[in-house]
Design a protein around this motif. Structure first.
Motif, PDB file in Angstrom:
ATOM      1  N   MET A   1       2.303 -33.516 -32.984  1.00 13.43           N
ATOM      2  CA  MET A   1       2.602 -34.069 -31.663  1.00 13.43           C
ATOM      3  C   MET A   1       1.419 -33.866 -30.731  1.00 13.43           C
ATOM      4  O   MET A   1       0.806 -32.799 -30.704  1.00 13.43           O
ATOM      5  N   LEU A   2       1.066 -34.891 -29.956  1.00 16.48           N
ATOM      6  CA  LEU A   2      -0.026 -34.819 -29.009  1.00 16.48           C
ATOM      7  C   LEU A   2       0.499 -34.407 -27.638  1.00 16.48           C
ATOM      8  O   LEU A   2       1.463 -34.990 -27.132  1.00 16.48           O
ATOM      9  N   ASN A   3      -0.118 -33.397 -27.042  1.00 16.81           N
ATOM     10  CA  ASN A   3       0.364 -32.849 -25.775  1.00 16.81           C
ATOM     11  C   ASN A   3      -0.453 -33.297 -24.569  1.00 16.81           C
ATOM     12  O   ASN A   3      -0.273 -32.770 -23.474  1.00 16.81           O
ATOM     13  N   VAL A   4      -1.371 -34.234 -24.750  1.00 21.92           N
ATOM     14  CA  VAL A   4      -2.236 -34.670 -23.661  1.00 21.92           C
ATOM     15  C   VAL A   4      -2.246 -36.192 -23.591  1.00 21.92           C
ATOM     16  O   VAL A   4      -1.829 -36.881 -24.517  1.00 21.92           O
ATOM     17  N   THR A   5      -2.757 -36.705 -22.465  1.00 19.97           N
ATOM     18  CA  THR A   5      -2.908 -38.146 -22.276  1.00 19.97           C
ATOM     19  C   THR A   5      -4.353 -38.453 -21.929  1.00 19.97           C
ATOM     20  O   THR A   5      -5.124 -37.564 -21.567  1.00 19.97           O
ATOM     21  N   ASP A   6      -4.734 -39.718 -22.010  1.00 20.73           N
ATOM     22  CA  ASP A   6      -6.104 -40.146 -21.716  1.00 20.73           C
ATOM     23  C   ASP A   6      -6.483 -39.774 -20.287  1.00 20.73           C
ATOM     24  O   ASP A   6      -5.705 -39.960 -19.349  1.00 20.73           O
ATOM     25  N   ARG A   7      -7.706 -39.243 -20.103  1.00 21.69           N
ATOM     26  CA  ARG A   7      -8.278 -38.853 -18.812  1.00 21.69           C
ATOM     27  C   ARG A   7      -7.632 -37.606 -18.204  1.00 21.69           C
ATOM     28  O   ARG A   7      -7.905 -37.251 -17.063  1.00 21.69           O
ATOM     29  N   MET A   8      -6.804 -36.943 -18.950  1.00 21.30           N
ATOM     30  CA  MET A   8      -6.154 -35.723 -18.462  1.00 21.30           C
ATOM     31  C   MET A   8      -7.171 -34.578 -18.445  1.00 21.30           C
ATOM     32  O   MET A   8      -8.022 -34.455 -19.315  1.00 21.30           O
ATOM     33  N   ILE A   9      -7.107 -33.724 -17.405  1.00 20.96           N
ATOM     34  CA  ILE A   9      -7.936 -32.529 -17.323  1.00 20.96           C
ATOM     35  C   ILE A   9      -7.164 -31.361 -17.930  1.00 20.96           C
ATOM     36  O   ILE A   9      -5.999 -31.138 -17.584  1.00 20.96           O
ATOM     37  N   VAL A  10      -7.822 -30.623 -18.833  1.00 17.41           N
ATOM     38  CA  VAL A  10      -7.177 -29.476 -19.462  1.00 17.41           C
ATOM     39  C   VAL A  10      -7.966 -28.210 -19.153  1.00 17.41           C
ATOM     40  O   VAL A  10      -9.171 -28.255 -18.869  1.00 17.41           O
ATOM     41  N   LEU A  11      -7.288 -27.085 -19.200  1.00 17.31           N
ATOM     42  CA  LEU A  11      -7.880 -25.784 -18.940  1.00 17.31           C
ATOM     43  C   LEU A  11      -7.988 -24.995 -20.237  1.00 17.31           C
ATOM     44  O   LEU A  11      -7.293 -25.309 -21.222  1.00 17.31           O
ATOM     45  N   PRO A  12      -8.849 -23.975 -20.271  1.00 17.18           N
ATOM     46  CA  PRO A  12      -8.958 -23.159 -21.491  1.00 17.18           C
ATOM     47  C   PRO A  12      -7.597 -22.613 -21.920  1.00 17.18           C
ATOM     48  O   PRO A  12      -6.847 -22.062 -21.106  1.00 17.18           O
ATOM     49  N   GLY A  13      -7.273 -22.821 -23.177  1.00 19.75           N
ATOM     50  CA  GLY A  13      -5.997 -22.346 -23.705  1.00 19.75           C
ATOM     51  C   GLY A  13      -4.892 -23.378 -23.695  1.00 19.75           C
ATOM     52  O   GLY A  13      -3.831 -23.166 -24.306  1.00 19.75           O
ATOM     53  N   ASP A  14      -5.101 -24.517 -23.009  1.00 12.37           N
ATOM     54  CA  ASP A  14      -4.072 -25.572 -23.004  1.00 12.37           C
ATOM     55  C   ASP A  14      -3.928 -26.164 -24.402  1.00 12.37           C
ATOM     56  O   ASP A  14      -4.926 -26.407 -25.103  1.00 12.37           O
ATOM     57  N   LEU A  15      -2.691 -26.409 -24.798  1.00 18.99           N
ATOM     58  CA  LEU A  15      -2.425 -27.001 -26.102  1.00 18.99           C
ATOM     59  C   LEU A  15      -2.779 -28.483 -26.093  1.00 18.99           C
ATOM     60  O   LEU A  15      -2.306 -29.242 -25.241  1.00 18.99           O
ATOM     61  N   ILE A  16      -3.635 -28.886 -27.016  1.00 14.38           N
ATOM     62  CA  ILE A  16      -4.012 -30.293 -27.139  1.00 14.38           C
ATOM     63  C   ILE A  16      -3.034 -31.018 -28.065  1.00 14.38           C
ATOM     64  O   ILE A  16      -2.515 -32.080 -27.754  1.00 14.38           O
ATOM     65  N   GLY A  17      -2.763 -30.422 -29.186  1.00 11.29           N
ATOM     66  CA  GLY A  17      -1.833 -31.022 -30.135  1.00 11.29           C
ATOM     67  C   GLY A  17      -1.968 -30.380 -31.501  1.00 11.29           C
ATOM     68  O   GLY A  17      -2.850 -29.552 -31.739  1.00 11.29           O
ATOM     69  N   GLY A  18      -1.085 -30.770 -32.393  1.00  9.26           N
ATOM     70  CA  GLY A  18      -1.143 -30.275 -33.763  1.00  9.26           C
ATOM     71  C   GLY A  18      -1.780 -31.289 -34.686  1.00  9.26           C
ATOM     72  O   GLY A  18      -2.088 -32.418 -34.291  1.00  9.26           O
ATOM     73  N   LYS A  19      -2.011 -30.886 -35.921  1.00  7.79           N
ATOM     74  CA  LYS A  19      -2.597 -31.793 -36.907  1.00  7.79           C
ATOM     75  C   LYS A  19      -1.633 -32.940 -37.182  1.00  7.79           C
ATOM     76  O   LYS A  19      -0.423 -32.760 -37.251  1.00  7.79           O
ATOM     77  N   SER A  20      -2.213 -34.144 -37.309  1.00  5.71           N
ATOM     78  CA  SER A  20      -1.380 -35.330 -37.479  1.00  5.71           C
ATOM     79  C   SER A  20      -2.178 -36.421 -38.182  1.00  5.71           C
ATOM     80  O   SER A  20      -3.411 -36.471 -38.085  1.00  5.71           O
ATOM     81  N   ASN A  21      -1.486 -37.301 -38.861  1.00  8.78           N
ATOM     82  CA  ASN A  21      -2.127 -38.471 -39.457  1.00  8.78           C
ATOM     83  C   ASN A  21      -2.382 -39.565 -38.424  1.00  8.78           C
ATOM     84  O   ASN A  21      -3.085 -40.533 -38.704  1.00  8.78           O
ATOM     85  N   ASP A  22      -1.807 -39.413 -37.223  1.00  8.47           N
ATOM     86  CA  ASP A  22      -1.929 -40.441 -36.185  1.00  8.47           C
ATOM     87  C   ASP A  22      -3.192 -40.303 -35.355  1.00  8.47           C
ATOM     88  O   ASP A  22      -3.618 -41.239 -34.696  1.00  8.47           O
ATOM     89  N   TYR A  23      -3.797 -39.103 -35.341  1.00 11.27           N
ATOM     90  CA  TYR A  23      -4.975 -38.875 -34.508  1.00 11.27           C
ATOM     91  C   TYR A  23      -5.819 -37.743 -35.086  1.00 11.27           C
ATOM     92  O   TYR A  23      -5.347 -36.956 -35.915  1.00 11.27           O
ATOM     93  N   VAL A  24      -7.076 -37.702 -34.634  1.00 12.31           N
ATOM     94  CA  VAL A  24      -8.001 -36.626 -35.002  1.00 12.31           C
ATOM     95  C   VAL A  24      -8.502 -35.996 -33.714  1.00 12.31           C
ATOM     96  O   VAL A  24      -8.957 -36.700 -32.813  1.00 12.31           O
ATOM     97  N   ILE A  25      -8.414 -34.690 -33.603  1.00 11.95           N
ATOM     98  CA  ILE A  25      -8.858 -33.975 -32.402  1.00 11.95           C
ATOM     99  C   ILE A  25     -10.270 -33.446 -32.630  1.00 11.95           C
ATOM    100  O   ILE A  25     -10.531 -32.740 -33.609  1.00 11.95           O
ATOM    101  N   VAL A  26     -11.198 -33.798 -31.715  1.00 17.86           N
ATOM    102  CA  VAL A  26     -12.588 -33.355 -31.841  1.00 17.86           C
ATOM    103  C   VAL A  26     -13.072 -32.839 -30.489  1.00 17.86           C
ATOM    104  O   VAL A  26     -12.488 -33.141 -29.443  1.00 17.86           O
ATOM    105  N   GLY A  27     -14.145 -32.072 -30.513  1.00 13.91           N
ATOM    106  CA  GLY A  27     -14.747 -31.618 -29.263  1.00 13.91           C
ATOM    107  C   GLY A  27     -14.582 -30.131 -29.031  1.00 13.91           C
ATOM    108  O   GLY A  27     -14.540 -29.318 -29.963  1.00 13.91           O
ATOM    109  N   SER A  28     -14.445 -29.755 -27.761  1.00 12.43           N
ATOM    110  CA  SER A  28     -14.427 -28.355 -27.351  1.00 12.43           C
ATOM    111  C   SER A  28     -13.028 -27.754 -27.509  1.00 12.43           C
ATOM    112  O   SER A  28     -12.270 -27.606 -26.543  1.00 12.43           O
ATOM    113  N   VAL A  29     -12.681 -27.433 -28.754  1.00 16.37           N
ATOM    114  CA  VAL A  29     -11.357 -26.878 -29.057  1.00 16.37           C
ATOM    115  C   VAL A  29     -11.504 -25.704 -30.014  1.00 16.37           C
ATOM    116  O   VAL A  29     -12.539 -25.514 -30.654  1.00 16.37           O
TER     117      VAL A  29
END
Length: 240
Positions: A1-29
């Motif tokens: 499940m993805l816990n963020v939306t496009d252009r959303m600002i997140v803080l250190p420790g905020d949950l971005i999401g779990g592993k999924s076949n629907d998306y790939v999470i990259v960057g500062s995580v």
């Protein structure tokens, strides 16, 4: 499940999401088990219309991290035996070898390399290699089309992590300067930007607008705001 939306600002420790076949999470995580959390203050950029989408976690500030193939703008800071040391606004030293600077053979024993590039010269270059085992981890080339010494225009600097926002999706933001102002804007991935316009006045305005984009990069609707600013300038300056 993805816990963020496009252009959303997140803080250190905020949950971005779990592993999924629907998306790939990259960057500062960082990952804990199968869940990704933000490692710094960052903006979410969701790319792609088909699955798997790419969920980019883009830091809102940080140093430039070189990648092979990146286009960068650098300053010549030293002349070496077989080339030049180039400042590319990175913690890693960059080296431009003679054989990557000119198509002509050069005798390093008799040649004065200052006649090719001198200290203080600015170059548009491409990273041909990045290897931390070398004394100069970054190797550059300027032998490809459009690369080489920069002799005109204006160079401005922004935070490297804001580069994707200045470029815009599919180049939409940077192309606006070409379409609306007839300005050629070349964005280095290291946060240096080369601006060339019909007049110094237009260059100054384009540079100020790019700095505005950097400052407001976290805001939604930025494309429309920038377009309105450009249209207002054109009207005041009497441009078509």
């Amino acid at each position: 499940m993805l816990n963020v939306t496009d252009r959303m600002i997140v803080l250190p420790g905020d949950l971005i999401g779990g592993k999924s076949n629907d998306y790939v999470i990259v960057g500062s995580v960082y990952w804990e088990g199968d869940k990704a959390y933000a490692a710094t203050v960052a903006m979410i950029n969701i790319k792609g219309d088909v699955k798997p989408m790419e969920v980019q976690v883009i830091p809102l500030n940080g140093a430039y991290k070189p990648r092979q193939g990146d286009i960068v703008i650098g300053y010549v800071i030293d002349i070496l035996v077989n080339g030049w040391e180039i400042d590319i606004k990175s913690p890693y030293s960059a080296y431009l070898p003679i054989n990557e600077a000119t198509l002509k053979p050069v005798d390093v024993v008799t040649a004065d390399l200052r006649n090719i590039l001198n200290i203080g010269d600015i170059v548009l270059a491409k990273i041909s290699d990045f290897n931390l085992a070398k004394d100069y981890p970054v190797t550059l080339t300027i032998k490809e089309s459009r690369l080489g010494r920069i002799e005109d225009g204006t160079i401005i600097e922004i935070d490297p992590v804001k580069v994707p926002r200045v470029i815009g999706k599919k180049g939409s933001m940077v192309n606006m300067f070409k379409d609306e102002l007839n300005c050629d804007v070349t964005v280095g991935q290291n946060g240096r930007i080369w601006v060339r316009c019909r007049s110094k006045r237009d260059e100054l305005f384009a540079s100020q607008t790019i700095k505005f984009i950097e400052k407001e990069s976290h805001q939604s609707g930025l494309m429309d705001k920038v377009k309105a600013i450009i249209q207002s300038y054109k009207s005041t300056a009497g441009l078509p």
